[in-house]
Design a protein around this motif. Structure first.
Motif, PDB file in Angstrom:
ATOM      1  N   ASN A  56       0.822  -1.210   0.000  1.00  0.00           N
ATOM      2  CA  ASN A  56       0.000   0.000   0.000  1.00  0.00           C
ATOM      3  C   ASN A  56       0.856   1.261   0.000  1.00  0.00           C
ATOM      4  O   ASN A  56       0.490   2.258  -0.622  1.00  0.00           O
ATOM      5  CB  ASN A  56      -0.972  -0.024   1.181  1.00  0.00           C
ATOM      6  CG  ASN A  56      -2.152  -0.903   0.881  1.00  0.00           C
ATOM      7  OD1 ASN A  56      -3.059  -0.518   0.159  1.00  0.00           O
ATOM      8  ND2 ASN A  56      -2.149  -2.111   1.410  1.00  0.00           N
ATOM      9  N   ARG A  57       2.001   1.226   0.646  1.00  0.00           N
ATOM     10  CA  ARG A  57       2.932   2.359   0.614  1.00  0.00           C
ATOM     11  C   ARG A  57       3.471   2.543  -0.807  1.00  0.00           C
ATOM     12  O   ARG A  57       3.552   3.653  -1.325  1.00  0.00           O
ATOM     13  CB  ARG A  57       4.066   2.144   1.614  1.00  0.00           C
ATOM     14  CG  ARG A  57       5.029   3.324   1.734  1.00  0.00           C
ATOM     15  CD  ARG A  57       6.004   3.121   2.886  1.00  0.00           C
ATOM     16  NE  ARG A  57       5.388   3.410   4.155  1.00  0.00           N
ATOM     17  CZ  ARG A  57       5.171   4.642   4.625  1.00  0.00           C
ATOM     18  NH1 ARG A  57       5.504   5.692   3.929  1.00  0.00           N
ATOM     19  NH2 ARG A  57       4.619   4.820   5.802  1.00  0.00           N
ATOM     20  N   GLN A  93       2.199  13.734   3.171  1.00  0.00           N
ATOM     21  CA  GLN A  93       2.232  13.689   4.640  1.00  0.00           C
ATOM     22  C   GLN A  93       2.238  12.237   5.128  1.00  0.00           C
ATOM     23  O   GLN A  93       3.016  11.864   5.998  1.00  0.00           O
ATOM     24  CB  GLN A  93       1.030  14.459   5.203  1.00  0.00           C
ATOM     25  CG  GLN A  93       0.970  14.521   6.716  1.00  0.00           C
ATOM     26  CD  GLN A  93       0.018  13.487   7.297  1.00  0.00           C
ATOM     27  OE1 GLN A  93      -0.974  13.115   6.689  1.00  0.00           O
ATOM     28  NE2 GLN A  93       0.341  13.004   8.478  1.00  0.00           N
ATOM     29  N   LEU A  94       1.397  11.394   4.521  1.00  0.00           N
ATOM     30  CA  LEU A  94       1.332   9.992   4.926  1.00  0.00           C
ATOM     31  C   LEU A  94       2.620   9.246   4.596  1.00  0.00           C
ATOM     32  O   LEU A  94       3.104   8.448   5.406  1.00  0.00           O
ATOM     33  CB  LEU A  94       0.155   9.288   4.256  1.00  0.00           C
ATOM     34  CG  LEU A  94      -1.223   9.605   4.841  1.00  0.00           C
ATOM     35  CD1 LEU A  94      -2.322   9.090   3.921  1.00  0.00           C
ATOM     36  CD2 LEU A  94      -1.352   9.017   6.232  1.00  0.00           C
ATOM     37  N   LEU A  95       3.178   9.510   3.428  1.00  0.00           N
ATOM     38  CA  LEU A  95       4.423   8.833   3.056  1.00  0.00           C
ATOM     39  C   LEU A  95       5.586   9.266   3.942  1.00  0.00           C
ATOM     40  O   LEU A  95       6.528   8.509   4.142  1.00  0.00           O
ATOM     41  CB  LEU A  95       4.747   9.069   1.581  1.00  0.00           C
ATOM     42  CG  LEU A  95       3.856   8.300   0.605  1.00  0.00           C
ATOM     43  CD1 LEU A  95       4.119   8.742  -0.825  1.00  0.00           C
ATOM     44  CD2 LEU A  95       4.066   6.795   0.754  1.00  0.00           C
ATOM     45  N   ALA A 100       2.189   5.676   9.611  1.00  0.00           N
ATOM     46  CA  ALA A 100       0.917   5.778   8.890  1.00  0.00           C
ATOM     47  C   ALA A 100       0.255   4.411   8.799  1.00  0.00           C
ATOM     48  O   ALA A 100       0.918   3.397   8.568  1.00  0.00           O
ATOM     49  CB  ALA A 100       1.152   6.344   7.498  1.00  0.00           C
ATOM     50  N   HIS A 101      -1.034   4.385   9.000  1.00  0.00           N
ATOM     51  CA  HIS A 101      -1.785   3.131   8.946  1.00  0.00           C
ATOM     52  C   HIS A 101      -1.984   2.678   7.500  1.00  0.00           C
ATOM     53  O   HIS A 101      -2.126   3.492   6.592  1.00  0.00           O
ATOM     54  CB  HIS A 101      -3.149   3.294   9.627  1.00  0.00           C
ATOM     55  CG  HIS A 101      -3.052   3.458  11.101  1.00  0.00           C
ATOM     56  ND1 HIS A 101      -3.004   2.395  11.967  1.00  0.00           N
ATOM     57  CD2 HIS A 101      -2.980   4.571  11.864  1.00  0.00           C
ATOM     58  CE1 HIS A 101      -2.906   2.838  13.201  1.00  0.00           C
ATOM     59  NE2 HIS A 101      -2.886   4.156  13.168  1.00  0.00           N
ATOM     60  N   THR A 102      -2.026   1.380   7.316  1.00  0.00           N
ATOM     61  CA  THR A 102      -2.212   0.784   5.998  1.00  0.00           C
ATOM     62  C   THR A 102      -3.497   1.292   5.349  1.00  0.00           C
ATOM     63  O   THR A 102      -3.507   1.646   4.166  1.00  0.00           O
ATOM     64  CB  THR A 102      -2.237  -0.755   6.104  1.00  0.00           C
ATOM     65  OG1 THR A 102      -1.026  -1.178   6.727  1.00  0.00           O
ATOM     66  CG2 THR A 102      -2.377  -1.411   4.751  1.00  0.00           C
ATOM     67  N   ALA A 103      -4.579   1.336   6.091  1.00  0.00           N
ATOM     68  CA  ALA A 103      -5.854   1.790   5.543  1.00  0.00           C
ATOM     69  C   ALA A 103      -5.775   3.241   5.075  1.00  0.00           C
ATOM     70  O   ALA A 103      -6.387   3.607   4.068  1.00  0.00           O
ATOM     71  CB  ALA A 103      -6.965   1.631   6.583  1.00  0.00           C
ATOM     72  N   LEU A 105      -3.021   4.735   3.945  1.00  0.00           N
ATOM     73  CA  LEU A 105      -2.234   4.730   2.713  1.00  0.00           C
ATOM     74  C   LEU A 105      -3.113   4.333   1.533  1.00  0.00           C
ATOM     75  O   LEU A 105      -3.084   4.971   0.473  1.00  0.00           O
ATOM     76  CB  LEU A 105      -1.056   3.753   2.835  1.00  0.00           C
ATOM     77  CG  LEU A 105      -0.008   4.061   3.901  1.00  0.00           C
ATOM     78  CD1 LEU A 105       0.952   2.896   4.050  1.00  0.00           C
ATOM     79  CD2 LEU A 105       0.742   5.336   3.571  1.00  0.00           C
ATOM     80  N   LYS A 106      -3.902   3.304   1.731  1.00  0.00           N
ATOM     81  CA  LYS A 106      -4.797   2.822   0.673  1.00  0.00           C
ATOM     82  C   LYS A 106      -5.835   3.879   0.325  1.00  0.00           C
ATOM     83  O   LYS A 106      -6.111   4.130  -0.852  1.00  0.00           O
ATOM     84  CB  LYS A 106      -5.474   1.530   1.124  1.00  0.00           C
ATOM     85  CG  LYS A 106      -6.316   0.884   0.063  1.00  0.00           C
ATOM     86  CD  LYS A 106      -6.830  -0.463   0.521  1.00  0.00           C
ATOM     87  CE  LYS A 106      -7.591  -1.120  -0.609  1.00  0.00           C
ATOM     88  NZ  LYS A 106      -7.884  -2.502  -0.367  1.00  0.00           N
ATOM     89  N   SER A 107      -6.404   4.498   1.313  1.00  0.00           N
ATOM     90  CA  SER A 107      -7.409   5.545   1.100  1.00  0.00           C
ATOM     91  C   SER A 107      -6.823   6.732   0.341  1.00  0.00           C
ATOM     92  O   SER A 107      -7.462   7.281  -0.560  1.00  0.00           O
ATOM     93  CB  SER A 107      -7.957   5.997   2.460  1.00  0.00           C
ATOM     94  OG  SER A 107      -8.756   7.133   2.312  1.00  0.00           O
ATOM     95  N   ALA A 108      -5.615   7.113   0.682  1.00  0.00           N
ATOM     96  CA  ALA A 108      -4.974   8.250   0.010  1.00  0.00           C
ATOM     97  C   ALA A 108      -4.666   7.919  -1.453  1.00  0.00           C
ATOM     98  O   ALA A 108      -4.803   8.785  -2.333  1.00  0.00           O
ATOM     99  CB  ALA A 108      -3.697   8.650   0.746  1.00  0.00           C
ATOM    100  N   ALA A 109      -4.256   6.687  -1.733  1.00  0.00           N
ATOM    101  CA  ALA A 109      -4.008   6.277  -3.124  1.00  0.00           C
ATOM    102  C   ALA A 109      -5.307   6.303  -3.919  1.00  0.00           C
ATOM    103  O   ALA A 109      -5.340   6.783  -5.063  1.00  0.00           O
ATOM    104  CB  ALA A 109      -3.375   4.890  -3.176  1.00  0.00           C
TER     105      ALA A 109
END
Length: 172
Positions: A56-57, A93-95, A100-103, A105-109
C-alpha cells in the motif's frame, strides 16, 4: 499477546482443502471451482499478508508520482485543482509518516486516483492536446504499479510468462 492471524489463515486453508472441498458433491462443478478459487485466494493472502503495508505504501508512491506529473496541467476546474492539491498534500504527509496506517495509505491512493480520473475526464472534454499530454504522463508512471500488481498475484498462476515479472521483494 501473540498475533495468531497467520496461523488462523493457514488453518482456514487446511480446512478448505481437507474438509470443505472433498465434501462438495461432484455433481456441483461450479461449487468445486468456486471453493478452489477461495482456497487459492486464502493461500495468496497467507503468502502476502506480511507485505500488505509495504504494497500500500508502494501503491501510494506510484499514485503520487502520477498526480505530481499531472499537477502542472491547466485547463481543469478550480475545484479539481484544489482537490488534487489537497490529495497530493495528504499523500506526501502519509508517506513521510513511518507510523501511517495501511488503511490510510490505501485511502490516500484511492483519493489520488479519483482526482486524477476527474482531471483526465475534464481534459478529454475541454483540452484534447492537454489530454494527450496527460495520458502520456499516466503511461510513463504506470509501469511500476502494473508490475507490482502482476507480482502480487503471481502465485495465482494467471501470468502467461511469470519469469518476465520482477519479484515482489525487488519491487517493494
Amino acid at each position: 499477546m501473540a498475533d495468531h492471524s497467520l496461523n488462523a489463515l493457514q488453518s482456514a486453508c487446511r480446512a478448505m482443502e481437507e474438509v470443505v472441498m472433498p465434501a462438495i458433491d461432484a455433481a456441483h462443478p461450479l461449487a468445486r471451482e468456486q471453493a478452489g478459487l477461495v482456497l487459492k485466494f486464502l493461500q495468496l493472502f497467507g503468502q502476502r499478508i506480511e507485505d500488505l503495508h509495504a504494497k500500500n505504501r508502494f501503491d501510494l508512491t506510484c499514485a503520487l508520482q502520477i498526480a505530481q506529473g499531472l499537477h502542472a496541467h491547466h485547463g481543469v476546474s478550480a475545484a479539481i485543482a484544489a482537490d488534487l492539491k489537497m490529495a497530493l498534500d495528504r499523500a506526501q504527509q502519509l508517506l513521510g509518516d513511518p507510523a501511517a496506517h495501511t488503511a490510510d495509505l490505501k485511502s490516500a491512493a484511492t483519493e489520488l486516483d479519483l482526482v486524477v480520473t476527474a482531471l483526465l475526464r475534464t481534459l478529454s472534454e475541454l483540452d484534447p492536446g492537454g489530454f494527450a499530454q496527460a495520458q502520456q504522463v499516466v503511461l510513463n508512471h504506470s509501469l511500476n504499479r502494473i508490475q507490482l500488481q502482476r507480482a502480487w498475484f503471481l502465485p495465482q498462476g494467471w501470468e502467461p510468462s511469470p519469469d518476465s515479472i520482477p519479484k515482489l521483494d525487488q519491487l517493494l
